[in-house]
Enzyme design. Structure first.
Site, PDB file in Angstrom:
ATOM      1  N   ARG A  39     -21.397  89.354  31.793  1.00 33.62           N
ATOM      2  CA  ARG A  39     -22.264  90.591  31.517  1.00 33.62           C
ATOM      3  C   ARG A  39     -23.839  90.410  31.712  1.00 33.62           C
ATOM      4  NH1 ARG A  39     -18.575  94.149  27.401  1.00 33.62           N
ATOM      5  NH2 ARG A  39     -17.409  95.382  28.843  1.00 33.62           N
ATOM      6  N   LYS A 200      -0.725  99.527  25.664  1.00 34.15           N
ATOM      7  CA  LYS A 200      -0.086 100.728  25.253  1.00 34.15           C
ATOM      8  C   LYS A 200      -0.291 101.782  26.466  1.00 34.15           C
ATOM      9  CE  LYS A 200      -1.046 100.973  20.311  1.00 34.15           C
ATOM     10  NZ  LYS A 200      -1.910 101.421  19.418  1.00 34.15           N
ATOM     11  N   GLY A 348     -12.015  94.450  30.876  1.00 32.07           N
ATOM     12  CA  GLY A 348     -12.266  93.365  30.145  1.00 32.07           C
ATOM     13  C   GLY A 348     -11.330  92.193  30.713  1.00 32.07           C
ATOM     14  N   GLY A 371     -13.116 100.193  29.150  1.00 31.26           N
ATOM     15  CA  GLY A 371     -13.208 101.369  28.426  1.00 31.26           C
ATOM     16  C   GLY A 371     -14.167 102.471  29.356  1.00 31.26           C
TER      17      GLY A 371
HETATM   18  C1  3PG Z   1     -16.828  96.740  25.687  1.00 31.15           C
HETATM   19  O1  3PG Z   1     -16.902  95.508  25.693  1.00 31.15           O
HETATM   20  O2  3PG Z   1     -15.851  97.607  25.803  1.00 31.15           O
HETATM   21  C2  3PG Z   1     -18.205  97.450  25.467  1.00 31.15           C
HETATM   22  O3  3PG Z   1     -19.258  96.591  25.336  1.00 31.15           O
HETATM   23  C3  3PG Z   1     -18.256  98.299  24.522  1.00 31.15           C
HETATM   24  O4  3PG Z   1     -18.000  97.835  23.079  1.00 31.15           O
HETATM   25  P1  3PG Z   1     -17.145  98.857  21.885  1.00 31.15           P
HETATM   26  O5  3PG Z   1     -15.740  99.016  22.687  1.00 31.15           O
HETATM   27  O6  3PG Z   1     -17.023  97.579  20.906  1.00 31.15           O
HETATM   28  O7  3PG Z   1     -17.696  99.998  21.911  1.00 31.15           O
END
Ligand code: 3PG
Ligand code: MG
Length: 400
Positions: A39, A200, A348, A371
């Site tokens: 990142r 999930k 991730g 997400g």
């Molecule tokens: C992530 O790693 O999903 C993003 O940086 C957003 O972070 P968050 O899910 O804690 O909002």
């Protein structure tokens, strides 16, 4: 289709223009050290571009979830250090977020210099999208650049606040992420295959529904496969199951596009040295839990991937952090890397898996958003993208 976002070229930049740059430097840390700097490296094209134009850069990001309180564990200090190494120049870290000290530091910056604000989420106003905090933050730039794709699904102050008052644009990374994901939704080459893992099924229902409109096949792995197996009436032993999702899984299976595992690795416990065995996915003995897809399923998924023209992979096939349960994820990762298809890995864990396995260079696009990528697929837009477009409209409106 995903509407385009304003690009860097649209910004009114001059020497020493100060740029508030929202990045997503939410990197995985282990014992205070950065585990994977994807990142940070992914933000370099935008930072380099701004430095070439002799801008002054005030970078900011969140890290972890400190929930509005200062917590040294979540300091951006390791990020400032790594960013400085990558840029070959010192990147000072301000001790506050958008306070008087940060403003002073910003005023001291020379052309092409970069500073980093401390973790945005040390301030309660960030997640609460507090207007006063957004105003303070916006005061640190003449213009705003959003390159934080991974956080574009969060309507937080640093994402939606500055575009209300500053000329704003997407950085290179954000623009590329939007372009790739919108290609998948608008004009994928067929066959388009999606490989979906994760824990999930309830977290992924919306995205599965959206993907089924676009893709030809959906291959399911990870713990969520067991709810599908339960929906088919299989014996799943002590595997994870979401009982309230069984009916929904039945409907998804009825589309004829969803494939689920035929064999799995089952373990007596989630430990590296736990007894493990290879069993039929529909006959997992009581007391055993499925922890990975089996070799037959992995080989079958690899074949489907090999025969596709577009591949999207999100979510590991098993508990790949534990070596004896990593084979299914590895087989899929290798198939994605070997494939001649246009390949996108999102999220991730699956992004971490391809990087750990040294395969990232052979994937067309490794997304920095988990997400955010899934929400963009599900809803076709994100608060961060909307804010940038609205900003452009506002600026045009003022000029008229
Ligand atoms: C992530 O790693 O999903 C993003 O940086 C957003 O972070 P968050 O899910 O804690 O909002
Ligand atoms: Mg997240």
């Amino acid at each position: 289709m995903v509407e385009p976002v304003p690009r860097l070229e649209s910004l009114p930049l001059e020497k020493c223009t100060s740029v508030l740059l929202r990045a997503d430097f939410n990197v995985p840390l282990r014992d205070g050290k950065i585990d994977d700097d994807l990142r940070i490296t992914a933000a370099l094209p935008t930072i380099d571009w701004l430095r070439e134009r002799e801008c002054r850069i005030v970078a900011c990001s969140h890290l972890g979830r400190p929930r509005g309180k200062v917590d040294p564990k979540y300091s951006l200090a390791p990020v400032a250090e790594r960013l400085g190494e990558l840029l070959g120049t010192e990147v000072p870290l301000s001790s506050g977020v958008a306070d008087f000290g940060s403003v002073t530091r910003m005023q001291e910056l020379g052309a092409g210099e970069v500073m980093l604000l401390e973790n945005l989420r040390f301030e309660p106003g960030e997640e609460a999208n507090d207007p006063a905090f957004a105003t303070n933050l916006s005061g640190l730039g003449d213009v705003y650049v959003d390159d934080a794709f991974g956080a574009a699904h969060r309507a937080h102050a640093s994402i939606v606040g500055p575009p209300r008052v500053l000329p704003s644009a997407a950085g290179r990374l954000l623009a590329r992420e939007v372009e790739v994901l919108s290609t998948l939704l608008d004009a994928p080459k067929h066959p388009f295959v999606v490989v979906l893992g994760g824990v999930k099924v309830s977290d992924k229902l919306g995205v599965i529904d959206a993907l089924l409109d676009h893709c030809d096949q959906l291959l399911i792995g990870g713990a969520m496969a067991f709810t599908f197996l339960a929906a088919e009436g299989g014996e799943i032993g002590d595997s994870l199951v979401e009982v309230d999702q069984v009916e929904h899984c039945k409907r998804l299976l009825a589309t004829g596009k969803v494939q689920i595992p035929t064999d799995v690795v089952a373990a007596a416990d989630i430990r590296e040295d736990a007894p493990a065995r290879h069993v039929s996915a529909r006959a997992i003995p009581a007391g055993w839990k499925g922890v990975d897809v089996g070799p037959e399923t992995a080989a079958n998924y690899a074949d489907v991937v090999a025969g596709s023209a577009t591949v999207l992979w999100n979510g590991p096939m098993g508990i790949f952090e534990i070596a004896p349960f990593a084979a299914g994820t590895r087989t899929v990762a290798e198939a994605v890397a070997d494939s001649r298809a246009f390949t996108v890995v999102g999220g991730g864990d699956s992004a971490a898996a391809v990087r750990e396995m040294g395969l990232a260079e052979r994937v067309d696009h490794v997304s920095t958003g988990g997400g955010a990528a899934l929400e963009l697929i599900e809803f076709g837009d994100l608060p961060g993208l909307q804010a940038l477009r609205a900003s452009q409209a506002q600026i045009r409106g003022h000029g008229q």
